[in-house]
Write a protein that holds these residues in place. Structure first.
Motif, PDB file in Angstrom:
ATOM      1  N   UNK A  13      -0.885   3.888   4.153  1.00  0.00           N
ATOM      2  CA  UNK A  13      -0.063   2.708   3.953  1.00  0.00           C
ATOM      3  C   UNK A  13       0.517   2.722   2.562  1.00  0.00           C
ATOM      4  N   UNK A  14       0.897   1.546   2.066  1.00  0.00           N
ATOM      5  CA  UNK A  14       1.502   1.460   0.738  1.00  0.00           C
ATOM      6  C   UNK A  14       0.570   2.029  -0.333  1.00  0.00           C
ATOM      7  N   UNK A  15      -0.702   1.660  -0.287  1.00  0.00           N
ATOM      8  CA  UNK A  15      -1.641   2.116  -1.312  1.00  0.00           C
ATOM      9  C   UNK A  15      -1.969   3.596  -1.156  1.00  0.00           C
ATOM     10  N   UNK A  16      -2.194   4.035   0.080  1.00  0.00           N
ATOM     11  CA  UNK A  16      -2.580   5.418   0.308  1.00  0.00           C
ATOM     12  C   UNK A  16      -1.497   6.415  -0.053  1.00  0.00           C
ATOM     13  N   UNK A  17      -0.251   6.137   0.354  1.00  0.00           N
ATOM     14  CA  UNK A  17       0.853   7.038   0.016  1.00  0.00           C
ATOM     15  C   UNK A  17       1.077   7.064  -1.488  1.00  0.00           C
ATOM     16  N   UNK A  18       1.012   5.887  -2.120  1.00  0.00           N
ATOM     17  CA  UNK A  18       1.160   5.835  -3.576  1.00  0.00           C
ATOM     18  C   UNK A  18       0.115   6.695  -4.259  1.00  0.00           C
ATOM     19  N   UNK A  19      -1.144   6.553  -3.839  1.00  0.00           N
ATOM     20  CA  UNK A  19      -2.228   7.326  -4.453  1.00  0.00           C
ATOM     21  C   UNK A  19      -2.033   8.817  -4.248  1.00  0.00           C
ATOM     22  N   UNK A  20      -1.687   9.219  -3.035  1.00  0.00           N
ATOM     23  CA  UNK A  20      -1.520  10.644  -2.736  1.00  0.00           C
ATOM     24  C   UNK A  20      -0.425  11.259  -3.603  1.00  0.00           C
ATOM     25  N   UNK A 285       2.976  -5.737  -2.864  1.00  0.00           N
ATOM     26  CA  UNK A 285       3.100  -5.941  -4.301  1.00  0.00           C
ATOM     27  C   UNK A 285       1.798  -5.618  -5.028  1.00  0.00           C
ATOM     28  N   UNK A 286       0.662  -5.893  -4.376  1.00  0.00           N
ATOM     29  CA  UNK A 286      -0.629  -5.536  -4.957  1.00  0.00           C
ATOM     30  C   UNK A 286      -1.053  -4.128  -4.562  1.00  0.00           C
ATOM     31  N   UNK A 287      -0.729  -3.724  -3.323  1.00  0.00           N
ATOM     32  CA  UNK A 287      -1.213  -2.444  -2.816  1.00  0.00           C
ATOM     33  C   UNK A 287      -0.666  -1.258  -3.595  1.00  0.00           C
ATOM     34  N   UNK A 288       0.610  -1.315  -3.978  1.00  0.00           N
ATOM     35  CA  UNK A 288       1.207  -0.165  -4.665  1.00  0.00           C
ATOM     36  C   UNK A 288       0.551   0.070  -6.030  1.00  0.00           C
ATOM     37  N   UNK A 289       0.432  -0.934  -6.906  1.00  0.00           N
ATOM     38  CA  UNK A 289      -0.271  -0.674  -8.167  1.00  0.00           C
ATOM     39  C   UNK A 289      -1.766  -0.415  -7.983  1.00  0.00           C
ATOM     40  N   UNK A 290      -2.371  -0.962  -6.940  1.00  0.00           N
ATOM     41  CA  UNK A 290      -3.765  -0.599  -6.653  1.00  0.00           C
ATOM     42  C   UNK A 290      -3.858   0.890  -6.336  1.00  0.00           C
ATOM     43  N   UNK A 291      -2.911   1.386  -5.519  1.00  0.00           N
ATOM     44  CA  UNK A 291      -2.897   2.817  -5.225  1.00  0.00           C
ATOM     45  C   UNK A 291      -2.680   3.661  -6.458  1.00  0.00           C
ATOM     46  N   UNK A 292      -1.784   3.206  -7.341  1.00  0.00           N
ATOM     47  CA  UNK A 292      -1.526   3.944  -8.576  1.00  0.00           C
ATOM     48  C   UNK A 292      -2.735   3.922  -9.501  1.00  0.00           C
ATOM     49  N   UNK A 293      -3.409   2.768  -9.598  1.00  0.00           N
ATOM     50  CA  UNK A 293      -4.608   2.679 -10.440  1.00  0.00           C
ATOM     51  C   UNK A 293      -5.712   3.576  -9.905  1.00  0.00           C
ATOM     52  N   UNK A 294      -5.910   3.558  -8.574  1.00  0.00           N
ATOM     53  CA  UNK A 294      -6.919   4.440  -7.989  1.00  0.00           C
ATOM     54  C   UNK A 294      -6.606   5.904  -8.231  1.00  0.00           C
ATOM     55  N   UNK A 314       1.168 -10.141 -10.922  1.00  0.00           N
ATOM     56  CA  UNK A 314       2.108 -10.441  -9.850  1.00  0.00           C
ATOM     57  C   UNK A 314       3.423 -10.928 -10.455  1.00  0.00           C
ATOM     58  N   UNK A 315       4.504 -10.868  -9.681  1.00  0.00           N
ATOM     59  CA  UNK A 315       5.824 -11.253 -10.193  1.00  0.00           C
ATOM     60  C   UNK A 315       6.563 -12.209  -9.269  1.00  0.00           C
ATOM     61  N   UNK A 353      16.329  -6.332  -0.844  1.00  0.00           N
ATOM     62  CA  UNK A 353      16.310  -5.300  -1.891  1.00  0.00           C
ATOM     63  C   UNK A 353      14.890  -4.895  -2.237  1.00  0.00           C
ATOM     64  N   UNK A 354      13.988  -5.880  -2.286  1.00  0.00           N
ATOM     65  CA  UNK A 354      12.579  -5.578  -2.572  1.00  0.00           C
ATOM     66  C   UNK A 354      11.992  -4.716  -1.465  1.00  0.00           C
ATOM     67  N   UNK A 355      12.272  -5.066  -0.198  1.00  0.00           N
ATOM     68  CA  UNK A 355      11.744  -4.283   0.924  1.00  0.00           C
ATOM     69  C   UNK A 355      12.219  -2.835   0.857  1.00  0.00           C
TER      70      UNK A 355
END
Length: 385
Positions: A13-20, A285-294, A314-315, A353-355
């Motif tokens: 998902x958003x977090x997993x792809x970001x982390x990979x 919005x939370x999942x992407x930076x969580x993936x990056x932090x992980x 958050x923004x 645009x965000x999506x």
């Protein structure tokens, strides 16, 4: 550790792809990165209500968003062991580091959930889409839940299926996380779309042709859509990993699992300490930076350096209300609403645009940056409710 470390990401998902992608971009070329996911597509969860209503698609091939050097294995994980995991297909996959990114799905809800649809997964949204397309004009569609998922689903269905009667039932005010002006904008748009909103309706059960309320009355319905809280898979629990009461993987403030430092949790299915994560809601919005932090934690472990603690601010809260209106609520880093709200067509434009940007962000995570989180209490200090 092997001379060629193997990092496995469970979930895309958003977090997993970001982390990979971030691990692959930042690690030595000899590090092998494998993503295990049940389907070969990236599912845009934030578009599933659109897909269900018939106004858009919600998938992108994972090969389009994953780094070309990331290996994709299409399978599901049965159990996570000490340094290996067993796949449903029978394969045993060894790892040196594992990123737990299994995401979330529909919650258990109330009795009779088999009689309801959800938009919590691609398969669920596909079934709802087929049901809506086969439903005759004049039929009643009841959406249960006044959060953002329920609001977006009700608005999208009402706009795309104007011949249907759409009702939104909730036990409290809709869109409570918004400012009062933002909430009123949501309510006005729902009314314009013909959505009937009942904010004093507590649903106790779902029958085949009716929704049963807590006071014993019934509300006839032809299609019921459950938009209550999400739940997480039980993979961590059944694998003997530390979990909270909701089944989320418990971690320290670097997202390393308690007692299992080579397992890092990201996304909806993780429970970091409250003092750094209590303001984070299930969202891309939370999942992407969580993936990056992980990912940064794994990269630090690979180089024997100290990982940085979690800090995410958050923004915005962005709500689509059909294809022609939306509400964008500006929030503080702790997710509390500010006064600034964008509505109508401007809100719809910003939301879209965000999506679109999220797909680009997860594919280009080497330089991805995010807001720092709110002030954090010292470790061991009590966090007020």
């Amino acid at each position: 550790m092997n001379s060629t470390p193997h990092v496995v990401i469970v979930g895309a998902g958003y977090a997993g792809v970001t982390a990979a992608n971030r691990i692959r971009a930042g690690a030595h070329p000899d590090v092998t990165v494998t993503v295990v996911n049940p389907v070969p597509d990236f599912v845009e969860r934030i578009r599933l209500h659109q897909y269900a209503a018939g106004s858009g698609t919600a998938t992108v091939p994972l090969t389009d968003v994953l780094h070309p050097d990331v290996r994709l294995l299409v399978d599901a994980v049965e159990r996570i062991g000490d340094r290996s995991l067993t796949l449903v297909g029978g394969t045993v996959l060894d790892f040196d580091h594992l990123v737990y990114a299994v995401g979330s799905g529909p919650g258990s809800g109330v009795p009779g959930m088999d009689n309801a649809h959800t938009v919590a997964s691609l398969d669920d949204a596909r079934r709802l889409r087929g049901r809506l397309d086969a439903t005759s004009p004049g039929a009643v569609v009841t959406v249960v839940g006044g959060g953002l998922t329920g609001v977006e689903s009700a608005a999208e269905i009402a706009e795309q299926h104007p011949g249907l009667r759409v009702r939104l039932l909730t036990s409290g005010r809709v869109a409570t996380g918004l400012s009062e002006s933002g909430r009123k904008s949501v309510v006005r748009t729902l009314s314009r779309l013909g959505v009937e909103v009942d904010e004093v309706a507590t649903v106790a059960a779902i029958d085949r042709g009716a929704v049963v309320l807590a006071d014993g009355t019934t509300a006839p319905t032809d299609v019921t859509v459950w938009a209550g809280p999400f739940a997480v898979p039980d993979l961590a629990r059944r694998s003997g990993l530390p979990v909270d009461d909701l089944g989320r993987l418990r971690t320290d403030d670097t997202l390393a699992a308690l007692g299992h430092p080579n397992v890092v949790g990201v996304g909806d299915a993780v429970a970091p300490p409250e003092r750094v994560a209590r303001h984070l809601r299930m969202s891309c919005q939370a999942a992407i930076p969580l993936g990056a932090t992980g990912a940064d934690t794994v990269l630090a472990q690979l180089t024997d350096t100290e990982p940085a603690p979690l800090s995410i601010g958050m923004a915005l809260q962005c709500i689509s209300l059909g294809r022609h209106a939306g509400v964008v609520q500006v929030v503080r880093t702790d997710d509390s609403p500010r006064r600034l709200v964008l509505g109508g067509r401007i809100g719809a434009f910003v939301k879209e645009r965000v999506c679109r940007s999220t797909v680009r962000w997860i594919a280009r995570t080497g330089t991805y940056r995010w807001l720092s989180g709110p002030a954090v209490a010292p470790e061991g200090a009590e966090v007020s409710a």
